[in-house]
Design a protein around this motif. Structure first.
Motif, short mmCIF file in Angstrom:
data_model
loop_
_atom_site.label_atom_id
_atom_site.label_comp_id
_atom_site.label_asym_id
_atom_site.label_seq_id
_atom_site.Cartn_x
_atom_site.Cartn_y
_atom_site.Cartn_z
N THR A 19 0.83 -1.21 0.00
CA THR A 19 0.00 0.00 0.00
C THR A 19 0.87 1.25 0.00
OG1 THR A 19 -1.74 -1.21 1.16
CG2 THR A 19 -1.86 1.19 1.22
N LYS A 40 -8.34 -1.42 -5.68
CA LYS A 40 -8.14 -2.52 -4.72
C LYS A 40 -9.28 -3.49 -4.98
CE LYS A 40 -6.36 -4.52 -0.96
NZ LYS A 40 -4.96 -4.82 -0.64
N ASP A 53 -7.45 0.11 2.01
CA ASP A 53 -6.13 0.45 1.46
C ASP A 53 -6.20 1.67 0.53
OD1 ASP A 53 -4.93 -1.52 2.91
OD2 ASP A 53 -4.28 -2.72 1.20
N GLU A 117 -3.82 -3.03 -6.51
CA GLU A 117 -3.14 -3.65 -5.37
C GLU A 117 -3.79 -4.96 -4.97
OE1 GLU A 117 -2.70 -1.44 -1.59
OE2 GLU A 117 -2.05 -3.33 -0.69
MG LIG Z 1 -2.08 -3.23 1.52
#
Ligand SMILES: [Mg+2]
Ligand SMILES: Nc1ncnc2c1ncn2[C@@H]1O[C@H](COP(=O)(O)OP(=O)(O)O)[C@@H](O)[C@H]1O
Length: 251
Positions: A19, A40, A53, A117
């Motif tokens: 992150t 995310k 995140d 991510e």
């Molecule tokens: Mg993370």
């Protein structure tokens, strides 16, 4: 070499700085004038309404730069577990790799860089078929997106094995590894940390593209830290050779 429009950010494990690295790349890219989106796909360990995140990315990037980021989350499960288990236990649907690919494609349409991510490391499962972030990246590439992987690694002992394992798993799937970033470079690096500057790119078969100082998240000027800690390929001005000559162990 410049970051492809879609970069899937994975790690050698969980809590390695994915992150923080995503935030740094987003910050550097926004500072370079790029339109940046952060996705995310599967957020675990966060209750409804709590910051995930992508919110941490916005917090780190800080105003006013964060105002120029597009943030997106697809599914969220409250328990801090692998997404498949967290989904099962919450009774919510699994994430389909096609959903991540479709969201990345939509974001790539009007952004210059989409950062995706993952949860945990590369082979963490998202569903009962055992599909992973790698399948999401493959689905994105199937849509014609030039998606590549960015690997966030730890600095010290043990990182060469997990880096090699990840690189090998990517190669086996035909997924390109764009580079490696050290998520938290220690203030007082030890012998293993310093030797790993030369060994990490060898283990990864990909270049080292940055090293974030371990207190990057607490730094007053995150934007400056991001620029100073990431290579030009990630829109910063970090120089791998110069960093290595400053820190590398002799021999
Ligand atoms: Mg993370
Ligand atoms: N370079 C860094 N500077 C400051 N804090 C860091 C750094 N890297 C990781 N951390 C801290 O370590 C924890 C895990 O980092 P995070 O980026 O959330 O990892 P991941 O996304 O891989 O799980 C967080 O509390 C984060 O603030």
């Amino acid at each position: 070499m410049i970051a492809p429009p879609v970069l899937f950010v994975t790690g050698t494990g969980t809590e390695v700085g994915k992150t923080v690295t995503t935030a740094a790349v987003a910050s550097a890219a926004v500072q370079a004038g790029l339109r940046v989106a952060v996705l995310k796909p599967g957020q675990t360990g966060v209750a409804p309404g709590e910051p995930g995140d992508v919110d941490e990315v916005a917090r780190l990037v800080g105003a006013p730069l964060a105002g120029r980021l597009t943030l997106r989350e697809l599914v969220r499960y409250p328990e801090p577990l692998a997404p498949d288990t967290a989904a099962r236990r919450s009774g919510r649907p699994y994430l389909d790799p096609a959903d991540t690919a479709a969201a990345a494609a939509e974001l790539a349409h009007d952004h210059d860089l989409v950062l995706v991510e993952g949860a945990g490391g590369l082979l963490v499962r998202y569903d009962d078929e055992g599909r992973t972030l790698a399948d999401q990246a493959l689905a994105a590439r199937d849509l014609g997106l030039p998606a590549q992987l960015l690997l966030v690694a730890t600095a010290g002992l043990g990182t060469l094995n997990t880096t090699s394992l990840t690189a090998e798993a990517l190669a086996a799937r035909g997924l390109p590894l764009f580079g490696v970033v050290i998520g938290a470079w220690p203030g007082s690096p030890g012998l293993a940390d310093r030797c790993n500057l030369a060994d990490l790119p060898r283990s990864a078969g990909a270049p080292l593209l940055g090293a974030l100082p371990e207190r990057a998240a607490a730094a007053g000027d995150f934007a400056a830290v991001a620029r100073a800690s990431l290579a030009p390929a990630l829109h910063g001005r970090w120089d791998a050779a110069e960093f290595a000559s400053t820190h590398q162990a002799a021999g």
